[in-house]
Enzyme design. Structure first.
Site, PDB file in Angstrom:
ATOM      1  N   SER A   1       0.980  -1.098  -0.042  1.00  0.00           N
ATOM      2  CA  SER A   1       0.020   0.021   0.141  1.00  0.00           C
ATOM      3  C   SER A   1       1.045   1.216  -0.033  1.00  0.00           C
ATOM      4  O   SER A   1       1.966   1.025   0.509  1.00  0.00           O
ATOM      5  CB  SER A   1      -0.877   0.023   1.378  1.00  0.00           C
ATOM      6  OG  SER A   1      -1.362   1.328   1.375  1.00  0.00           O
TER       7      SER A   1
ATOM      8  N   TYR B   1      -1.365  -0.799  10.329  1.00  0.00           N
ATOM      9  CA  TYR B   1      -1.212  -1.009   8.935  1.00  0.00           C
ATOM     10  C   TYR B   1      -0.322  -0.674   8.084  1.00  0.00           C
ATOM     11  O   TYR B   1       0.174  -1.761   7.146  1.00  0.00           O
ATOM     12  CB  TYR B   1      -2.760  -0.396   8.417  1.00  0.00           C
ATOM     13  CG  TYR B   1      -2.858  -0.786   6.854  1.00  0.00           C
ATOM     14  CD1 TYR B   1      -3.764  -1.762   6.428  1.00  0.00           C
ATOM     15  CD2 TYR B   1      -2.767   0.245   5.606  1.00  0.00           C
ATOM     16  CE1 TYR B   1      -3.971  -1.913   5.057  1.00  0.00           C
ATOM     17  CE2 TYR B   1      -3.038  -0.028   4.552  1.00  0.00           C
ATOM     18  CZ  TYR B   1      -3.669  -0.941   4.147  1.00  0.00           C
ATOM     19  OH  TYR B   1      -4.314  -1.226   2.955  1.00  0.00           O
TER      20      TYR B   1
HETATM   21  P1  NAP Z   1     -11.720  -5.735   1.125  1.00  0.00           P
HETATM   22  O1  NAP Z   1     -12.778  -5.340   0.287  1.00  0.00           O
HETATM   23  O2  NAP Z   1     -12.018  -5.463   2.531  1.00  0.00           O
HETATM   24  O3  NAP Z   1     -11.197  -7.276   0.862  1.00  0.00           O
HETATM   25  C1  NAP Z   1     -10.427  -7.842   1.588  1.00  0.00           C
HETATM   26  C2  NAP Z   1     -10.428  -9.464   1.405  1.00  0.00           C
HETATM   27  O4  NAP Z   1      -9.370  -9.929   2.515  1.00  0.00           O
HETATM   28  C3  NAP Z   1     -11.608  -9.969   1.885  1.00  0.00           C
HETATM   29  O5  NAP Z   1     -12.044 -10.925   0.969  1.00  0.00           O
HETATM   30  C4  NAP Z   1     -11.716 -10.678   3.096  1.00  0.00           C
HETATM   31  O6  NAP Z   1     -12.460 -11.601   3.244  1.00  0.00           O
HETATM   32  C5  NAP Z   1     -10.338 -11.229   3.058  1.00  0.00           C
HETATM   33  N1  NAP Z   1      -9.449 -11.327   4.290  1.00  0.00           N
HETATM   34  C6  NAP Z   1      -9.533 -10.672   5.306  1.00  0.00           C
HETATM   35  N2  NAP Z   1      -8.838 -11.317   6.524  1.00  0.00           N
HETATM   36  C7  NAP Z   1      -8.526 -12.594   5.757  1.00  0.00           C
HETATM   37  C8  NAP Z   1      -7.747 -13.785   6.476  1.00  0.00           C
HETATM   38  N3  NAP Z   1      -7.611 -13.681   7.750  1.00  0.00           N
HETATM   39  N4  NAP Z   1      -7.702 -14.315   5.419  1.00  0.00           N
HETATM   40  C9  NAP Z   1      -8.224 -14.876   4.539  1.00  0.00           C
HETATM   41  N5  NAP Z   1      -8.790 -13.777   3.626  1.00  0.00           N
HETATM   42  C10 NAP Z   1      -9.148 -12.462   4.575  1.00  0.00           C
HETATM   43  O7  NAP Z   1     -10.332  -4.814   0.804  1.00  0.00           O
HETATM   44  P2  NAP Z   1      -9.621  -4.416  -0.417  1.00  0.00           P
HETATM   45  O8  NAP Z   1      -9.678  -2.912  -0.645  1.00  0.00           O
HETATM   46  O9  NAP Z   1     -10.002  -5.284  -1.738  1.00  0.00           O
HETATM   47  O10 NAP Z   1      -8.146  -4.801  -0.307  1.00  0.00           O
HETATM   48  C11 NAP Z   1      -7.502  -5.936  -0.451  1.00  0.00           C
HETATM   49  C12 NAP Z   1      -5.982  -5.621  -0.235  1.00  0.00           C
HETATM   50  O11 NAP Z   1      -5.636  -4.563  -0.868  1.00  0.00           O
HETATM   51  C13 NAP Z   1      -5.589  -5.554   1.116  1.00  0.00           C
HETATM   52  O12 NAP Z   1      -4.281  -6.178   1.199  1.00  0.00           O
HETATM   53  C14 NAP Z   1      -5.417  -4.011   1.385  1.00  0.00           C
HETATM   54  O13 NAP Z   1      -4.511  -3.776   2.342  1.00  0.00           O
HETATM   55  C15 NAP Z   1      -4.886  -3.664   0.270  1.00  0.00           C
HETATM   56  N6  NAP Z   1      -4.965  -2.266  -0.189  1.00  0.00           N
HETATM   57  C16 NAP Z   1      -6.202  -1.695  -0.609  1.00  0.00           C
HETATM   58  C17 NAP Z   1      -6.557  -0.453  -0.802  1.00  0.00           C
HETATM   59  C18 NAP Z   1      -7.795   0.162  -1.151  1.00  0.00           C
HETATM   60  O14 NAP Z   1      -7.595   1.357  -1.138  1.00  0.00           O
HETATM   61  N7  NAP Z   1      -9.030  -0.350  -1.039  1.00  0.00           N
HETATM   62  C19 NAP Z   1      -5.211   0.484  -0.917  1.00  0.00           C
HETATM   63  C20 NAP Z   1      -3.925  -0.158  -0.661  1.00  0.00           C
HETATM   64  C21 NAP Z   1      -4.009  -1.429  -0.568  1.00  0.00           C
HETATM   65  P3  NAP Z   1     -14.107 -11.339   4.001  1.00  0.00           P
HETATM   66  O15 NAP Z   1     -14.576 -10.316   3.122  1.00  0.00           O
HETATM   67  O16 NAP Z   1     -14.805 -12.766   3.885  1.00  0.00           O
HETATM   68  O17 NAP Z   1     -13.705 -10.535   5.194  1.00  0.00           O
END
Ligand code: NAP
Length: 249
Positions: free
Chosen positions: A144, A157
């Site tokens: 990130s 984070y």
């Molecule tokens: P999200 O919509 O909250 O999705 C996160 C996913 O991770 C969900 O499928 C969740 O499952 C799963 N998860 C959570 N805990 C877990 C565990 N212990 N074991 C297996 N799976 C688990 O978030 P996102 O925005 O798509 O984020 C995806 C990645 O991108 C993350 O690593 C986040 O830090 C990174 N990121 C996101 C952004 C952004 O702006 N969105 C920016 C930078 C980095 P459930 O739904 O079933 O809980």
């Protein structure tokens, strides 16, 4: 059409992981969708699987909490047994438990560290071992901009995401001789459930600092993962690619 290569994407029941799964399915990979638990498989993973299958590839959901080594071990063995190989690993699963450092609970620190940071260790060690035997593979770690620049209110984070960069560069150095390329992506603000919780006035303020004046779409992240898992990135390893609409400069 299937290329007989398999991609395993952690946390692929929604958000970025789901977009990556669909994009890699479109690219011809068989897809292993990791879901956190049965609920996330029923309410998200199975729908993502149906979308992926439209591209004519093999798809299956695998339940595992990436913070638990034994669950990861079982999942990796099951994926290997089902598909025969694991050619790409996308370490995408992640959570936030935001708060200022002085108010942050130990529980919030540990929870984020265990999923975001230890989860990448668990999966990279296990799948890296499979890839070493194959003498080929691609690993893409989802960091990130918070891990690159730090971010007030995200001590846990940002630390986990900075740690992922260290793991990426070290794994790239250790595994390169076995034909395994390891890179990280560092998204900025992308429209998923993770950013949906931000208050509207904060979103408006953030957009003022993003050169392109908008949040990114999950598909705009998935296309970079597609590049890093595909033939056009065969000499790219140990890199961190920012996908942030020029937020960081
Ligand atoms: P999200 O919509 O909250 O999705 C996160 C996913 O991770 C969900 O499928 C969740 O499952 C799963 N998860 C959570 N805990 C877990 C565990 N212990 N074991 C297996 N799976 C688990 O978030 P996102 O925005 O798509 O984020 C995806 C990645 O991108 C993350 O690593 C986040 O830090 C990174 N990121 C996101 C952004 C952004 O702006 N969105 C920016 C930078 C980095 P459930 O739904 O079933 O809980």
């Amino acid at each position: 059409m299937s290329s007989n290569k398999t991609a395993l994407i952690t946390g692929a029941s929604q958000g970025l992981g789901a977009a990556v799964a669909k994009r890699l399915a479109k690219d011809g990979f068989n897809i292993a969708i990791n879901c956190y638990n049965e609920d996330s498989m029923q309410n998200g993973g199975n729908l993502v699987a149906e979308e992926c299958k439209k591209f004519g590839v093999l798809v299956e959901c695998f339940v595992a909490d990436v913070s638990k080594y034994d669950q990861c071990e079982n999942m990796v063995a099951s994926v290997k047994e089902k598909f025969g190989s694991i050619d790409c690993l996308v370490n995408n699963a992640g959570i936030t438990k935001d708060g200022l450092l002085v108010r942050m609970s130990e529980e919030a620190f540990d929870a984020v560290t265990n999923v975001n940071y230890k989860g990448v260790f668990n999966m990279t060690k296990l799948v890296g071992t499979v890839m070493m035997r194959q003498k080929s593979g691609r690993i893409v770690n989802v960091s990130s901009v918070a891990g690159v620049n730090g971010n007030a209110g995200q001590f846990n984070y940002a630390a986990s995401k900075a740690g992922i960069i260290g793991m990426t560069k070290t794994a790239a150095k250790e595994l390169g001789a076995r034909g395994i390329l390891v890179n990280a992506i560092a998204p900025g603000f992308i429209e998923t459930d993770m950013t949906a919780v931000l208050p509207d006035d904060l979103k408006t303020e953030i957009k003022k600092h993003i050169s392109v004046k908008r949040f990114g779409q999950p598909e705009e992240v998935a296309s970079v993962v597609s590049f890093l898992c595909g033939p056009d990135s065969s000499y790219v390893s140990g890199q961190v690619i920012l996908i942030d609409g020029c937020l960081s400069m």
